[in-house]
Design a protein around this motif. Structure first.
Motif, mmCIF file in Angstrom:
data_model
loop_
_atom_site.group_PDB
_atom_site.id
_atom_site.type_symbol
_atom_site.label_atom_id
_atom_site.label_comp_id
_atom_site.label_asym_id
_atom_site.label_seq_id
_atom_site.Cartn_x
_atom_site.Cartn_y
_atom_site.Cartn_z
ATOM 1 N N GLY A 112 37.898 -4.881 83.633
ATOM 2 C CA GLY A 112 36.775 -4.217 82.995
ATOM 3 C C GLY A 112 36.542 -4.557 81.543
ATOM 4 O O GLY A 112 35.794 -3.863 80.847
ATOM 5 N N GLN A 113 37.146 -5.656 81.078
ATOM 6 C CA GLN A 113 36.967 -6.079 79.692
ATOM 7 C C GLN A 113 36.837 -7.598 79.633
ATOM 8 O O GLN A 113 37.317 -8.315 80.515
ATOM 9 C CB GLN A 113 38.150 -5.641 78.831
ATOM 10 C CG GLN A 113 38.276 -4.124 78.727
ATOM 11 C CD GLN A 113 39.492 -3.730 77.920
ATOM 12 O OE1 GLN A 113 40.611 -4.081 78.267
ATOM 13 N NE2 GLN A 113 39.272 -2.989 76.851
ATOM 14 N N PHE A 114 36.206 -8.082 78.544
ATOM 15 C CA PHE A 114 36.040 -9.513 78.331
ATOM 16 C C PHE A 114 37.119 -9.994 77.374
ATOM 17 O O PHE A 114 37.226 -9.514 76.238
ATOM 18 C CB PHE A 114 34.650 -9.802 77.746
ATOM 19 C CG PHE A 114 34.385 -11.263 77.517
ATOM 20 C CD1 PHE A 114 34.289 -12.146 78.584
ATOM 21 C CD2 PHE A 114 34.208 -11.755 76.236
ATOM 22 C CE1 PHE A 114 34.031 -13.495 78.380
ATOM 23 C CE2 PHE A 114 33.940 -13.097 76.018
ATOM 24 C CZ PHE A 114 33.856 -13.966 77.096
ATOM 25 N N TRP A 115 37.943 -10.942 77.827
ATOM 26 C CA TRP A 115 39.051 -11.501 77.060
ATOM 27 C C TRP A 115 38.709 -12.935 76.689
ATOM 28 O O TRP A 115 38.291 -13.721 77.544
ATOM 29 C CB TRP A 115 40.334 -11.470 77.889
ATOM 30 C CG TRP A 115 40.715 -10.088 78.310
ATOM 31 C CD1 TRP A 115 40.280 -9.423 79.418
ATOM 32 C CD2 TRP A 115 41.591 -9.204 77.629
ATOM 33 N NE1 TRP A 115 40.834 -8.171 79.461
ATOM 34 C CE2 TRP A 115 41.642 -8.010 78.374
ATOM 35 C CE3 TRP A 115 42.342 -9.307 76.445
ATOM 36 C CZ2 TRP A 115 42.414 -6.926 77.984
ATOM 37 C CZ3 TRP A 115 43.108 -8.224 76.062
ATOM 38 C CH2 TRP A 115 43.146 -7.053 76.818
ATOM 39 N N TYR A 116 38.867 -13.286 75.448
ATOM 40 C CA TYR A 116 38.565 -14.629 74.968
ATOM 41 C C TYR A 116 39.416 -14.896 73.737
ATOM 42 O O TYR A 116 40.028 -13.979 73.184
ATOM 43 C CB TYR A 116 37.070 -14.776 74.643
ATOM 44 C CG TYR A 116 36.595 -13.865 73.542
ATOM 45 C CD1 TYR A 116 36.345 -14.357 72.263
ATOM 46 C CD2 TYR A 116 36.404 -12.506 73.755
ATOM 47 C CE1 TYR A 116 35.912 -13.531 71.237
ATOM 48 C CE2 TYR A 116 35.968 -11.672 72.742
ATOM 49 C CZ TYR A 116 35.732 -12.185 71.492
ATOM 50 O OH TYR A 116 35.314 -11.365 70.485
ATOM 51 N N ALA A 160 49.718 -13.011 82.217
ATOM 52 C CA ALA A 160 49.662 -13.705 83.505
ATOM 53 C C ALA A 160 48.294 -13.522 84.164
ATOM 54 O O ALA A 160 47.740 -14.483 84.724
ATOM 55 C CB ALA A 160 50.765 -13.200 84.422
ATOM 56 N N GLN A 161 47.741 -12.317 84.081
ATOM 57 C CA GLN A 161 46.407 -12.063 84.654
ATOM 58 C C GLN A 161 45.342 -12.905 83.954
ATOM 59 O O GLN A 161 44.493 -13.507 84.609
ATOM 60 C CB GLN A 161 46.034 -10.593 84.494
ATOM 61 C CG GLN A 161 46.664 -9.649 85.461
ATOM 62 C CD GLN A 161 46.130 -8.255 85.191
ATOM 63 O OE1 GLN A 161 46.586 -7.557 84.293
ATOM 64 N NE2 GLN A 161 45.139 -7.846 85.966
ATOM 65 N N ILE A 162 45.386 -12.905 82.632
ATOM 66 C CA ILE A 162 44.375 -13.629 81.867
ATOM 67 C C ILE A 162 44.506 -15.131 82.098
ATOM 68 O O ILE A 162 43.519 -15.835 82.301
ATOM 69 C CB ILE A 162 44.461 -13.278 80.370
ATOM 70 C CG1 ILE A 162 44.097 -11.802 80.167
ATOM 71 C CG2 ILE A 162 43.559 -14.171 79.542
ATOM 72 C CD1 ILE A 162 44.353 -11.299 78.765
ATOM 73 N N SER A 163 45.734 -15.629 82.088
ATOM 74 C CA SER A 163 45.969 -17.049 82.334
ATOM 75 C C SER A 163 45.438 -17.462 83.702
ATOM 76 O O SER A 163 44.772 -18.501 83.840
ATOM 77 C CB SER A 163 47.461 -17.352 82.225
ATOM 78 O OG SER A 163 47.721 -18.697 82.554
ATOM 79 N N ALA A 164 45.690 -16.643 84.713
ATOM 80 C CA ALA A 164 45.200 -16.948 86.063
ATOM 81 C C ALA A 164 43.673 -16.960 86.086
ATOM 82 O O ALA A 164 43.058 -17.834 86.706
ATOM 83 C CB ALA A 164 45.742 -15.935 87.063
ATOM 84 N N VAL A 174 37.156 -14.607 80.042
ATOM 85 C CA VAL A 174 37.400 -14.066 81.375
ATOM 86 C C VAL A 174 37.170 -12.560 81.376
ATOM 87 O O VAL A 174 37.449 -11.875 80.390
ATOM 88 C CB VAL A 174 38.817 -14.403 81.879
ATOM 89 C CG1 VAL A 174 38.979 -15.914 82.047
ATOM 90 C CG2 VAL A 174 39.895 -13.864 80.961
ATOM 91 N N TRP A 175 36.654 -12.079 82.471
ATOM 92 C CA TRP A 175 36.458 -10.645 82.667
ATOM 93 C C TRP A 175 37.624 -10.160 83.526
ATOM 94 O O TRP A 175 37.748 -10.530 84.689
ATOM 95 C CB TRP A 175 35.120 -10.392 83.359
ATOM 96 C CG TRP A 175 34.742 -8.956 83.366
ATOM 97 C CD1 TRP A 175 34.983 -8.044 84.362
ATOM 98 C CD2 TRP A 175 34.057 -8.244 82.329
ATOM 99 N NE1 TRP A 175 34.497 -6.824 84.005
ATOM 100 C CE2 TRP A 175 33.922 -6.914 82.760
ATOM 101 C CE3 TRP A 175 33.559 -8.603 81.083
ATOM 102 C CZ2 TRP A 175 33.287 -5.939 81.991
ATOM 103 C CZ3 TRP A 175 32.931 -7.640 80.316
ATOM 104 C CH2 TRP A 175 32.800 -6.331 80.763
#
Length: 158
Positions: free
Chosen positions: A53-57, A104-108, A49-50
């Motif tokens: 401004g960053q890519f989280w995985y 919470a942001q990343i999960s959403a 997920v972006w």
């Protein structure tokens, strides 16, 4: 890019970062390129997920790409299209995400994968080991949706 590609000579028609970033947010498949310690390349498809401004995985520490990144954090991220191109170059590091905020942001954002059976909870990356969470921080990006007329490079400050 080399001479002869027909690149524009002015900034007119260049892409806006907001339009490029929208594609990074909407994408469901990303290609991550890393380099093995012996210099051989390694490319792997990733879900991620972006956010902000960053890519989280996430990825287990035993995977080839994570082992590569622990030695050399430089990497490239590419969306699937070869004609409407988005390439992000940067560095990747292990991360953690507190459940009530970033988690919470990343999960959403990961909700785009619910139909594929992946729906991590907000606390999935809050532990001491970060649950395998990694973040790619961009240093520069290149994109074009109608090459060569809108080929655009973006540079991010550290």
């Amino acid at each position: 890019m080399p001479d002869g590609y027909g690149l524009p000579t002015s900034t007119e028609g260049m892409l806006a970062w907001a339009d490029v970033e929208a594609r990074l947010v909407a994408a469901t498949s990303y290609w991550l390129a890393t380099v093995r310690p012996d210099g051989r390349p390694h490319v792997v498809p990733r879900w991620g997920v972006w956010v902000d401004g960053q890519f989280w995985y996430d990825g287990a520490p035993t995977t080839v790409h994570v082992r590569n990144l622990e030695v050399n954090p430089a990497c490239s991220l590419h969306l699937e299209s070869g004609t409407e191109v988005v390439i992000v170059e940067g560095t990747s590091r292990a991360a953690r995400a507190p459940a009530r905020t970033l988690g919470a942001q990343i999960s959403a954002a990961f909700s785009k994968y619910h139909d594929q059976g992946y729906s991590p909870e907000a606390d999935a990356w809050a532990g001491d080991d970060g649950g395998g969470l990694r973040v790619l921080t961009p240093q520069r990006a290149m994109a074009w949706f109608s090459f060569p007329t809108d080929a655009t490079r973006f540079v991010f400050s550290d």
